[in-house]
Design a protein around this motif. Structure first.
Motif, mmCIF file in Angstrom:
data_model
loop_
_atom_site.group_PDB
_atom_site.id
_atom_site.type_symbol
_atom_site.label_atom_id
_atom_site.label_comp_id
_atom_site.label_asym_id
_atom_site.label_seq_id
_atom_site.Cartn_x
_atom_site.Cartn_y
_atom_site.Cartn_z
ATOM 1 N N MET A 175 0.816 -1.210 0.000
ATOM 2 C CA MET A 175 0.000 0.000 0.000
ATOM 3 C C MET A 175 0.854 1.267 0.000
ATOM 4 O O MET A 175 0.477 2.275 -0.596
ATOM 5 N N ILE A 176 2.002 1.188 0.675
ATOM 6 C CA ILE A 176 2.933 2.320 0.601
ATOM 7 C C ILE A 176 3.440 2.473 -0.826
ATOM 8 O O ILE A 176 3.584 3.581 -1.348
ATOM 9 N N ASP A 177 3.691 1.328 -1.475
ATOM 10 C CA ASP A 177 4.131 1.375 -2.871
ATOM 11 C C ASP A 177 3.053 2.001 -3.756
ATOM 12 O O ASP A 177 3.349 2.583 -4.794
ATOM 13 N N ALA A 178 1.800 1.869 -3.324
ATOM 14 C CA ALA A 178 0.692 2.496 -4.064
ATOM 15 C C ALA A 178 0.578 3.979 -3.765
ATOM 16 O O ALA A 178 -0.278 4.664 -4.344
ATOM 17 N N GLY A 179 1.416 4.485 -2.838
ATOM 18 C CA GLY A 179 1.415 5.910 -2.534
ATOM 19 C C GLY A 179 0.452 6.314 -1.446
ATOM 20 O O GLY A 179 0.152 7.503 -1.272
ATOM 21 N N LEU A 180 -0.053 5.343 -0.656
ATOM 22 C CA LEU A 180 -1.047 5.632 0.368
ATOM 23 C C LEU A 180 -0.419 5.912 1.732
ATOM 24 O O LEU A 180 0.706 5.508 1.999
ATOM 25 N N ILE A 181 -1.177 6.595 2.584
ATOM 26 C CA ILE A 181 -0.866 6.673 4.010
ATOM 27 C C ILE A 181 -1.632 5.530 4.668
ATOM 28 O O ILE A 181 -2.870 5.515 4.667
ATOM 29 N N VAL A 182 -0.901 4.566 5.183
ATOM 30 C CA VAL A 182 -1.513 3.350 5.714
ATOM 31 C C VAL A 182 -1.565 3.450 7.236
ATOM 32 O O VAL A 182 -0.563 3.776 7.880
ATOM 33 N N ILE A 183 -2.708 3.155 7.805
ATOM 34 C CA ILE A 183 -2.883 3.179 9.257
ATOM 35 C C ILE A 183 -3.164 1.746 9.708
ATOM 36 O O ILE A 183 -4.093 1.108 9.194
ATOM 37 N N THR A 184 -2.356 1.242 10.618
ATOM 38 C CA THR A 184 -2.590 -0.112 11.123
ATOM 39 C C THR A 184 -2.912 -0.045 12.615
ATOM 40 O O THR A 184 -2.314 0.752 13.347
ATOM 41 N N ALA A 185 -3.849 -0.881 13.050
ATOM 42 C CA ALA A 185 -4.220 -0.948 14.464
ATOM 43 C C ALA A 185 -4.210 -2.412 14.888
ATOM 44 O O ALA A 185 -5.205 -3.122 14.720
ATOM 45 N N PHE A 186 -3.065 -2.838 15.406
ATOM 46 C CA PHE A 186 -2.871 -4.223 15.828
ATOM 47 C C PHE A 186 -2.163 -4.245 17.172
ATOM 48 O O PHE A 186 -1.308 -3.388 17.439
ATOM 49 N N ILE A 187 -2.483 -5.234 17.984
ATOM 50 C CA ILE A 187 -1.728 -5.387 19.225
ATOM 51 C C ILE A 187 -0.251 -5.528 18.913
ATOM 52 O O ILE A 187 0.592 -4.917 19.555
ATOM 53 N N SER A 188 0.080 -6.326 17.896
ATOM 54 C CA SER A 188 1.475 -6.615 17.483
ATOM 55 C C SER A 188 2.391 -6.676 18.712
ATOM 56 O O SER A 188 3.223 -5.792 18.928
ATOM 57 N N PRO A 189 2.228 -7.721 19.521
ATOM 58 C CA PRO A 189 2.858 -7.744 20.854
ATOM 59 C C PRO A 189 4.369 -7.926 20.868
ATOM 60 O O PRO A 189 5.002 -7.589 21.855
ATOM 61 N N PHE A 190 4.938 -8.433 19.774
ATOM 62 C CA PHE A 190 6.360 -8.781 19.807
ATOM 63 C C PHE A 190 7.208 -7.732 19.101
ATOM 64 O O PHE A 190 6.932 -7.345 17.952
ATOM 65 N N ALA A 191 8.267 -7.290 19.779
ATOM 66 C CA ALA A 191 9.146 -6.265 19.220
ATOM 67 C C ALA A 191 9.802 -6.730 17.927
ATOM 68 O O ALA A 191 10.028 -5.940 17.004
ATOM 69 N N ALA A 192 10.113 -8.044 17.838
ATOM 70 C CA ALA A 192 10.800 -8.566 16.653
ATOM 71 C C ALA A 192 9.964 -8.355 15.397
ATOM 72 O O ALA A 192 10.496 -8.014 14.335
ATOM 73 N N GLU A 193 8.642 -8.565 15.492
ATOM 74 C CA GLU A 193 7.794 -8.407 14.312
ATOM 75 C C GLU A 193 7.601 -6.935 13.953
ATOM 76 O O GLU A 193 7.474 -6.595 12.776
ATOM 77 N N ARG A 194 7.569 -6.072 14.948
ATOM 78 C CA ARG A 194 7.480 -4.640 14.634
ATOM 79 C C ARG A 194 8.763 -4.172 13.951
ATOM 80 O O ARG A 194 8.722 -3.340 13.047
ATOM 81 N N ARG A 195 9.896 -4.702 14.390
ATOM 82 C CA ARG A 195 11.155 -4.372 13.705
ATOM 83 C C ARG A 195 11.127 -4.890 12.274
ATOM 84 O O ARG A 195 11.621 -4.238 11.347
ATOM 85 N N MET A 196 10.587 -6.100 12.094
ATOM 86 C CA MET A 196 10.473 -6.656 10.747
ATOM 87 C C MET A 196 9.632 -5.759 9.855
ATOM 88 O O MET A 196 9.999 -5.459 8.709
#
Length: 639
Positions: free
Chosen positions: A529-550
């Motif tokens: 979606m960023i490649d499409a030029g959009l401002i993307v908003i995500t709302a997830f718990i995403s509890p693990f730091a490793a995946e947020r770094r990814m």
């Protein structure tokens, strides 16, 4: 006196020179706890006369303290140097010892026998030519015997000695020896071990260590020392393999010299030979082979050298210089066998650093095909690997590397995985082969790219990554942010946790492995979606730091804005808009973040919102201001 001193000096010099020319054999001792590994090494040091008088005196005194009776010495005390090892009577760390005979030099690694320290055994095996697998004649083949045998086969050690120890405690019984040999041969055939030598011995008494034992006249094979002095060394075999030089350093002391330094991993290289650099594939000719002692006409496996080439070629640390007629392969996707070496489980989809030779790249563990039951060799379905478990999986790298299958070349086929935050080594692995899609799938060039799409929308693309506990207010704030951006005529898309679970991730549960995969999918969609030029908003718990770094690593640095919606657990639980916390407290909902699954709060988010101090609308305004500060939107729009 001066004459005598000169003679002594000459003798010492000759002795040192003789050591320089001797072959070096590296071997390990392994097996189950209390099979006698440390005792065996101590005996080898003693028999090879590598102990000083003060060491012997200390050994005699320590042996008496440990309750050893009579003239026998407790040779294990020479190796088990850690206090914890002496107290527990086991080996914990990998202890390396050097000794020498008239024929060879030896470095032996005494590896731990306890299952808890299997990773230490793998460390010791990584450079060994020979494995001495200790078996207690009273107990026979045990689970750890099989585990270490399987690891030895995985690590590519070709020569195995099954040292059936403590024969003195079974009255030197030939029948006992034969039964263990038969049992082990049956298991070894299943894992492909073929170069096996069986030796009955007593490390404590010295039977069949350096001389044939009179207590076992029925045994007519080699002694252990005789075997170690005559077995083929891997270095000899590696000199016959194709040439490989992993580049460790580009040496450029002045404008007139540019060389590529490293240790020859395999093969022989000569001045004037054609070479290929990989992964680039460019070719040249060796102009010089430079060493600290002067130029050489040729170099062989194990030598540290610097190559200069006839042509100016762009070569960097981590590249591999190969022979032209037998170059390494190049790929970025593999099937690999992994030995997991840390308490935190291996989760497919999580990203690590992979170090192979002198090259370090980003790696993602994909599909875990199976793990191995080392007792039965059964392939078991699994979604993760725990400490000391062995599995086969797919690996994806962020760029192609030069490699050989591990079975062909341990130096260019073996790797380690490193935790990106702690820098701890968490796994050892062996590349089996490149996946076909690694060479069949390529990125397709397109003329309409991210910059064109963003310019059309008159905005900069980015992802707003909202993370926080369930009930923290992420979805509410994200919805308000999108409404405000829409009012500013910005092109957006909101990816919400619950909504995604109805479609893209409807096949996933809430285990750690499923959570990792869920965030991987979201991150890849956000990237598109960023490649499409959009401002993307995500709302997830995403509890693990490793995946947020990814997720952050998939996009440009300025395109990722991490927002911690910081709400204390007790406040989130009081809100509990979906009744999830109550279900989790009653045990009806497993792996719920904050209750029985951890939440790793961001340490350095671009924005932290304390929801106990502001309303959702005020929180959304904070996000909008952060976008203005980051240059994503024009400040004039919000003034």
């Amino acid at each position: 006196m001066a004459h005598v001193s000169n003679l002594i000096a000459e003798d010492i010099e000759q002795y040192l020179k003789s050591h320089e020319t001797k072959e070096l054999l590296r071997f390990i001792t392994c097996g189950s706890v209390d099979d006698g590994k440390s005792t065996l090494i101590g005996r080898l040091l003693y028999e090879s006369k590598m102990l000083f008088e003060d060491q012997l005196s200390a050994l005699e005194a320590d042996s008496k303290k440990m309750g050893t009776q009579g003239e026998n010495l407790d040779f294990a005390l020479l190796v088990d140097g850690l206090a914890a090892e002496r107290e527990q009577g086991i080996t914990i760390d990998v202890a390396y010892r050097f000794f020498s005979t008239d024929q060879r030099k030896f470095i032996v690694a005494d590896t731990p026998g306890h299952e808890q320290y299997t990773r230490n055994m793998v460390t010791g095996a990584s450079t060994a030519d020979v494995a001495i697998l200790m078996v207690d004649s009273r107990r026979g083949i045990l689970t750890q015997t099989r585990r270490h045998s399987y690891l030895v086969s995985l690590m590519g050690i070709r020569h195995i000695v099954v040292a059936i120890n403590k024969m003195d405690l079974v009255d030197y019984s030939e029948a006992t020896f034969r039964a263990i040999v038969e049992d082990y041969r049956e298991f070894a055939g299943k894992i492909g071990l073929s170069h096996i030598t069986f030796i009955p011995l007593s490390a404590y008494k010295g039977d069949n260590i350096t001389t044939q034992s009179a207590n076992m006249p029925w045994y007519h094979g080699t002694t252990l020392m005789g075997y170690l002095e005559s077995v083929e060394i891997d270095a000899e075999r590696m000199q016959r393999a194709s040439f490989r030089l992993p580049v460790q350093w580009v040496n450029r002391p002045n404008l007139d010299f540019r060389g590529f330094a490293g240790t020859v991993a395999s093969g022989i290289i000569r001045v004037g030979e054609r070479i290929r650099t990989q992964p680039s594939g460019r070719e040249s000719t060796v102009a010089r082979i430079v060493t600290a002692d002067g130029d050489l006409a040729q170099a062989v496996a194990g030598q540290a050298i610097t190559l200069t080439l006839a042509d100016e070629i762009d070569i960097s640390r981590g590249d591999v210089i190969s022979s032209i007629d037998g170059p390494a392969s190049v790929a970025d996707q593999f099937e690999a066998t992994i030995v997991w070496m840390t308490d935190e489980a291996m989760l497919p989809g999580r990203r690590y650093l992979l170090k192979i030779g002198t090259c370090t790249v980003n790696a993602e563990i994909g599909h875990l095909k199976h793990k191995v039951n080392v007792n039965t060799l059964e392939q078991l379905a699994a979604t993760r690997l725990e400490l000391n478990e062995i599995g086969v999986c797919n690996l994806s790298l962020d760029k192609p590397i030069a490699f050989d299958p591990y079975k062909d070349n341990r130096e260019t086929g073996g790797f380690i995985l490193i935790d990106r935050m702690s820098n701890n080594t968490i796994a050892a692995g062996m590349l089996d082969f490149a996946l076909r899609r690694a060479s069949n799938i390529h990125m397709q060039h397109v003329d309409i790219d991210k910059s064109v799409r963003s310019a059309q929308k008159k905005q900069k693309a980015c992802v707003l990554w909202l993370t926080g506990l369930s009930g923290s207010g992420k979805s509410t704030i994200a919805n308000l942010v999108e409404k405000k951006l829409h009012a500013l005529d910005k092109h957006t898309y909101l990816l919400d946790g619950d909504n995604v679970r109805h479609g893209l991730s409807k096949d996933l549960g809430f285990t750690e492995a499923d959570r990792v995969e869920n965030i991987r999918r979201i991150a890849e969609v956000a990237k598109l979606m960023i490649d499409a030029g959009l401002i993307v908003i995500t709302a997830f718990i995403s509890p693990f730091a490793a995946e947020r770094r990814m997720a952050r690593s998939l996009v440009e640095a300025e395109e990722f804005i991490e927002i911690h919606v910081d709400t204390p657990l007790n406040v989130a639980e009081e809100r509990d808009p979906k009744g999830l916390y109550k279900k989790a407290r009653r045990g009806e909902l497993k792996n719920f973040t904050g209750i029985d699954s951890p939440y790793e709060a961001p340490e350095h988010p671009e924005l932290r919102i304390d929801t106990t101090r502001c309303t959702p609308d005020q929180a959304a305004d904070q996000v909008i201001r952060k976008l203005a500060e980051a240059g994503i939107i024009d400040v004039a729009m919000i003034e």
